[in-house]
Design an enzyme around this catalytic site. Structure first.
Site, PDB file in Angstrom:
ATOM      1  N   SER A 134       0.863  -1.197   0.000  1.00 47.40           N
ATOM      2  CA  SER A 134       0.000   0.000   0.000  1.00 47.40           C
ATOM      3  C   SER A 134       0.889   1.232   0.000  1.00 47.40           C
ATOM      4  CB  SER A 134      -0.837   0.001   1.290  1.00 47.40           C
ATOM      5  OG  SER A 134      -1.507   1.234   1.469  1.00 47.40           O
ATOM      6  N   TYR A 166      -1.643  -0.815  10.778  1.00 50.92           N
ATOM      7  CA  TYR A 166      -1.865  -1.175   9.362  1.00 50.92           C
ATOM      8  C   TYR A 166      -0.616  -0.844   8.546  1.00 50.92           C
ATOM      9  CZ  TYR A 166      -3.920  -1.218   4.661  1.00 50.92           C
ATOM     10  OH  TYR A 166      -4.190  -1.475   3.335  1.00 50.92           O
TER      11      TYR A 166
HETATM   12  P1  NDP Z   1     -11.710  -5.770   0.476  1.00 52.86           P
HETATM   13  O1  NDP Z   1     -12.093  -5.688   1.914  1.00 52.86           O
HETATM   14  O2  NDP Z   1     -12.751  -5.448  -0.534  1.00 52.86           O
HETATM   15  O3  NDP Z   1     -11.116  -7.186   0.153  1.00 52.86           O
HETATM   16  C1  NDP Z   1     -10.360  -7.925   1.080  1.00 52.86           C
HETATM   17  C2  NDP Z   1     -10.403  -9.371   0.659  1.00 52.86           C
HETATM   18  O4  NDP Z   1      -9.629 -10.121   1.575  1.00 52.86           O
HETATM   19  C3  NDP Z   1     -11.794  -9.939   0.641  1.00 52.86           C
HETATM   20  O5  NDP Z   1     -11.931 -10.754  -0.492  1.00 52.86           O
HETATM   21  C4  NDP Z   1     -11.852 -10.778   1.908  1.00 52.86           C
HETATM   22  O6  NDP Z   1     -12.712 -11.887   1.658  1.00 52.86           O
HETATM   23  C5  NDP Z   1     -10.401 -11.214   2.004  1.00 52.86           C
HETATM   24  N1  NDP Z   1     -10.019 -11.601   3.344  1.00 52.86           N
HETATM   25  C6  NDP Z   1     -10.109 -10.903   4.493  1.00 52.86           C
HETATM   26  N2  NDP Z   1      -9.669 -11.636   5.522  1.00 52.86           N
HETATM   27  C7  NDP Z   1      -9.313 -12.835   5.009  1.00 52.86           C
HETATM   28  C8  NDP Z   1      -8.796 -14.026   5.561  1.00 52.86           C
HETATM   29  N3  NDP Z   1      -8.564 -14.166   6.865  1.00 52.86           N
HETATM   30  N4  NDP Z   1      -8.560 -15.059   4.733  1.00 52.86           N
HETATM   31  C9  NDP Z   1      -8.810 -14.953   3.412  1.00 52.86           C
HETATM   32  N5  NDP Z   1      -9.284 -13.854   2.835  1.00 52.86           N
HETATM   33  C10 NDP Z   1      -9.535 -12.810   3.632  1.00 52.86           C
HETATM   34  O7  NDP Z   1     -10.458  -4.807   0.318  1.00 52.86           O
HETATM   35  P2  NDP Z   1      -9.434  -4.540  -0.887  1.00 52.86           P
HETATM   36  O8  NDP Z   1      -9.836  -5.213  -2.112  1.00 52.86           O
HETATM   37  O9  NDP Z   1      -9.221  -3.092  -0.910  1.00 52.86           O
HETATM   38  O10 NDP Z   1      -8.123  -5.195  -0.280  1.00 52.86           O
HETATM   39  C11 NDP Z   1      -7.244  -6.038  -0.991  1.00 52.86           C
HETATM   40  C12 NDP Z   1      -5.820  -5.710  -0.608  1.00 52.86           C
HETATM   41  O11 NDP Z   1      -5.485  -4.431  -1.113  1.00 52.86           O
HETATM   42  C13 NDP Z   1      -5.552  -5.658   0.894  1.00 52.86           C
HETATM   43  O12 NDP Z   1      -4.324  -6.272   1.178  1.00 52.86           O
HETATM   44  C14 NDP Z   1      -5.469  -4.158   1.168  1.00 52.86           C
HETATM   45  O13 NDP Z   1      -4.722  -3.880   2.306  1.00 52.86           O
HETATM   46  C15 NDP Z   1      -4.818  -3.695  -0.117  1.00 52.86           C
HETATM   47  N6  NDP Z   1      -4.947  -2.281  -0.396  1.00 52.86           N
HETATM   48  C16 NDP Z   1      -6.184  -1.725  -0.610  1.00 52.86           C
HETATM   49  C17 NDP Z   1      -6.295  -0.375  -0.820  1.00 52.86           C
HETATM   50  C18 NDP Z   1      -7.623   0.282  -0.966  1.00 52.86           C
HETATM   51  O14 NDP Z   1      -7.685   1.514  -0.877  1.00 52.86           O
HETATM   52  N7  NDP Z   1      -8.710  -0.430  -1.176  1.00 52.86           N
HETATM   53  C19 NDP Z   1      -5.113   0.491  -0.903  1.00 52.86           C
HETATM   54  C20 NDP Z   1      -3.870  -0.200  -0.707  1.00 52.86           C
HETATM   55  C21 NDP Z   1      -3.801  -1.527  -0.473  1.00 52.86           C
HETATM   56  P3  NDP Z   1     -13.497 -12.756   2.737  1.00 52.86           P
HETATM   57  O15 NDP Z   1     -14.052 -11.787   3.739  1.00 52.86           O
HETATM   58  O16 NDP Z   1     -14.526 -13.436   1.902  1.00 52.86           O
HETATM   59  O17 NDP Z   1     -12.495 -13.692   3.301  1.00 52.86           O
END
Ligand code: NDP
Length: 248
Positions: free
Chosen positions: A143, A157
């Site tokens: 990030s 974070y």
């Molecule tokens: P979302 O919350 O939309 O997606 C997160 C995903 O991670 C979901 O599919 C969730 O699915 C999954 N997840 C959460 N916990 C677990 C777990 N224990 N095991 C398996 N899967 C898990 O957020 P983003 O798409 O934004 O996030 C994706 C990545 O991008 C993250 O690493 C985030 O830190 C990073 N990021 C995002 C930014 C943003 O602004 N959106 C900016 C910079 C980085 P489920 O709950 O079904 O398990």
């Protein structure tokens, strides 16, 4: 001529929403065979169905990245379905923003378990396979909070995302010539991430910030396609992308 993506087997954790889902759809449309992991089975099933209906190839396995065995099972499912794994995208993440003085140590634990240990389990699950296959590509989602400390509120974070960047660069150095390694560092992107905090005041602030600034998740999907499509002798090691309006 190949587009550098068609036929590649790409495993994506956290594929049930946000960046992971957008990346699955985009890569599958470009001909990748995608292997999708997350905890919500219904979301994964619907996504696999959509991709197949659009003519793509996808499988899923319900995966909690805090379980090393489940991450290994996801990679094994990909290999069983498609014979190999070319790219591992360690994307699952949690952003639980809150002032550190609130001592939300359960949320700290969850962020460390998902954002750091989950990435390490993803790396552990593919490295022996990449060695056998003579190559592969690890893409970790860090990030801009892994470049600049996001405080107050994002201290832990940011700590996890700095760790992802550090682990990515160490992996790159240790496996130079064998495995391509990329750290993706996005700014605010539309997804469910903004709802991750248990602190109502912090959550409200973050949701308002995202409403102003976030760009669509497929902007990250396109960046990921760009790093994958490079010829095997080219490794894009870091990609930083922000909404044009974002200062942080
Ligand atoms: P979302 O919350 O939309 O997606 C997160 C995903 O991670 C979901 O599919 C969730 O699915 C999954 N997840 C959460 N916990 C677990 C777990 N224990 N095991 C398996 N899967 C898990 O957020 P983003 O798409 O934004 O996030 C994706 C990545 O991008 C993250 O690493 C985030 O830190 C990073 N990021 C995002 C930014 C943003 O602004 N959106 C900016 C910079 C980085 P489920 O709950 O079904 O398990």
């Amino acid at each position: 001529m190949s587009n550098g993506i068609a036929g590649k087997v790409v495993v994506i954790t956290g594929a049930s929403s946000g960046l992971g889902e957008a990346t699955a759809r985009h890569l599958a449309a470009l001909g990748a065979r995608v292997v999708l992991g997350a905890r919500r089975a219904d979301r994964l099933q619907a996504l696999v169905e959509d991709i197949r209906q659009a003519g793509g190839e996808a499988v899923h396995a319900v995966t909690d990245v805090t379980s090393k065995a489940q991450v290994q099972a996801l990679v094994d499912a990909g290999r069983a379905a498609f014979g190999r794994v070319d790219v591992m995208i360690n994307n699952a993440g949690l952003m639980a923003i809150a002032p550190i003085s609130q001592l939300r140590s359960d949320e700290w634990d969850r962020m460390i378990d998902i954002n750091i240990k989950g990435v390490l389990y993803g790396i552990a699950a593919v490295l022996p396979l990449f060695e056998q296959q003579g190559g592969g590509h690890v893409i970790n989602i860090s990030s801009v909070a892994g470049i600049k400390v996001f405080a107050p509120g994002g201290t832990v974070y940011s700590g996890t995302k700095f760790a992802v960047r550090a682990i990515s660069d160490g992996l790159r150095q240790e496996l130079a010539g064998k495995v391509r390694v990329t750290s993706i560092e996005p700014g605010a992107v539309e997804s469910e991430l903004k709802f991750g905090s248990g602190d109502p005041a912090s959550r409200e602030e973050i949701v308002a910030f995202y409403q102003q600034e976030a760009i669509p998740a497929d902007s990250v999907a396109r960046a990921i396609a760009y790093v994958i499509e490079q010829p095997a002798d080219v490794a894009i090691n870091e990609v930083v992308l922000r909404p044009t309006v974002q200062e942080f």
